[in-house]
Motif scaffolding. Sequence first.
Motif, PDB file in Angstrom:
ATOM      1  N   THR A   1      -6.393  -2.160  -4.287  1.00 13.54           N
ATOM      2  CA  THR A   1      -5.724  -3.456  -4.428  1.00 13.54           C
ATOM      3  C   THR A   1      -6.602  -4.413  -5.213  1.00 13.54           C
ATOM      4  O   THR A   1      -7.836  -4.306  -5.209  1.00 13.54           O
ATOM      5  CB  THR A   1      -5.418  -4.091  -3.057  1.00 13.54           C
TER       6      THR A   1
ATOM      7  N   GLY B   1       3.769   0.268  -3.257  1.00 11.54           N
ATOM      8  CA  GLY B   1       3.106  -0.152  -4.494  1.00 11.54           C
ATOM      9  C   GLY B   1       3.757  -1.359  -5.132  1.00 11.54           C
ATOM     10  O   GLY B   1       3.840  -1.447  -6.351  1.00 11.54           O
TER      11      GLY B   1
ATOM     12  N   LEU C   1       0.790  -1.225   0.000  1.00 11.72           N
ATOM     13  CA  LEU C   1       0.000   0.000   0.000  1.00 11.72           C
ATOM     14  C   LEU C   1       0.827   1.282   0.000  1.00 11.72           C
ATOM     15  O   LEU C   1       0.342   2.320  -0.427  1.00 11.72           O
ATOM     16  CB  LEU C   1      -0.951  -0.005   1.198  1.00 11.72           C
TER      17      LEU C   1
ATOM     18  N   THR D   1      -7.812  -0.636 -12.627  1.00 14.65           N
ATOM     19  CA  THR D   1      -7.418   0.644 -12.047  1.00 14.65           C
ATOM     20  C   THR D   1      -8.278   1.819 -12.516  1.00 14.65           C
ATOM     21  O   THR D   1      -8.720   2.616 -11.685  1.00 14.65           O
ATOM     22  CB  THR D   1      -5.919   0.915 -12.299  1.00 14.65           C
TER      23      THR D   1
ATOM     24  N   PRO E   1      -1.063  -3.964  -6.208  1.00  8.65           N
ATOM     25  CA  PRO E   1      -1.480  -2.589  -5.944  1.00  8.65           C
ATOM     26  C   PRO E   1      -2.071  -1.968  -7.206  1.00  8.65           C
ATOM     27  O   PRO E   1      -1.592  -2.203  -8.319  1.00  8.65           O
ATOM     28  CB  PRO E   1      -0.177  -1.894  -5.550  1.00  8.65           C
TER      29      PRO E   1
ATOM     30  N   VAL F   1      -0.905   4.601  -4.724  1.00  8.61           N
ATOM     31  CA  VAL F   1      -1.762   3.434  -4.567  1.00  8.61           C
ATOM     32  C   VAL F   1      -3.173   3.903  -4.218  1.00  8.61           C
ATOM     33  O   VAL F   1      -3.369   4.649  -3.261  1.00  8.61           O
ATOM     34  CB  VAL F   1      -1.232   2.483  -3.471  1.00  8.61           C
TER      35      VAL F   1
ATOM     36  N   CYS G   1      -2.387   1.421  -8.927  1.00  8.33           N
ATOM     37  CA  CYS G   1      -1.721   2.717  -8.818  1.00  8.33           C
ATOM     38  C   CYS G   1      -2.234   3.683  -9.876  1.00  8.33           C
ATOM     39  O   CYS G   1      -2.414   3.313 -11.036  1.00  8.33           O
ATOM     40  CB  CYS G   1      -0.210   2.558  -8.954  1.00  8.33           C
TER      41      CYS G   1
END
Length: 170
Positions: A133, A90, A87, A159, A123, A130, A125
Amino acid sequence: MSQLRTAALVATVNALCDRLQQAREPAMAFDAIGAATLQAMGPGLLTINAWHAGPAQIERLWSSNPSAYPVGGRKSKGDSAWRRQLLERGEVFVGEGDAALAAVFDDVQVIRGLGCTAVVNVPLCYQSRVIGTFNYLADRSAWPVAELAALRVLAALATPAVHALLAARG
């Protein structure tokens, strides 16, 4: 890789791309990525989470097993080697075996009950920070390199949806 396995993988990737193009909201993207992950990786538990650094909490945004891990659930994550690796820095976390799971998860009994023996936490990002997850747990003695790479790609596809959901909340 056999021709049959290659054909199945191509079909999974094409279906995922088609569903992502049609996704009008983050939940639709999560559903598509979740289905593709379980189809490509086999039985297991997948959760997609937001990371709230201020209160140091993980919030579950999507779950392949909502009865065991419901959407909206939150967990506080105090200082630990796992938190710093995943976290804060990353970096992908790979845990294999009961001792590795017990060292990082306070709900290891639930994980064991689902038949999972290993985890990959990727992670999510955005702009070098971050924001969440991507967690896949399954029955593995060790993670093959190809599966680790596939999970990283699937996480990368999740993401933008996590970012969009968080941005919409303000």
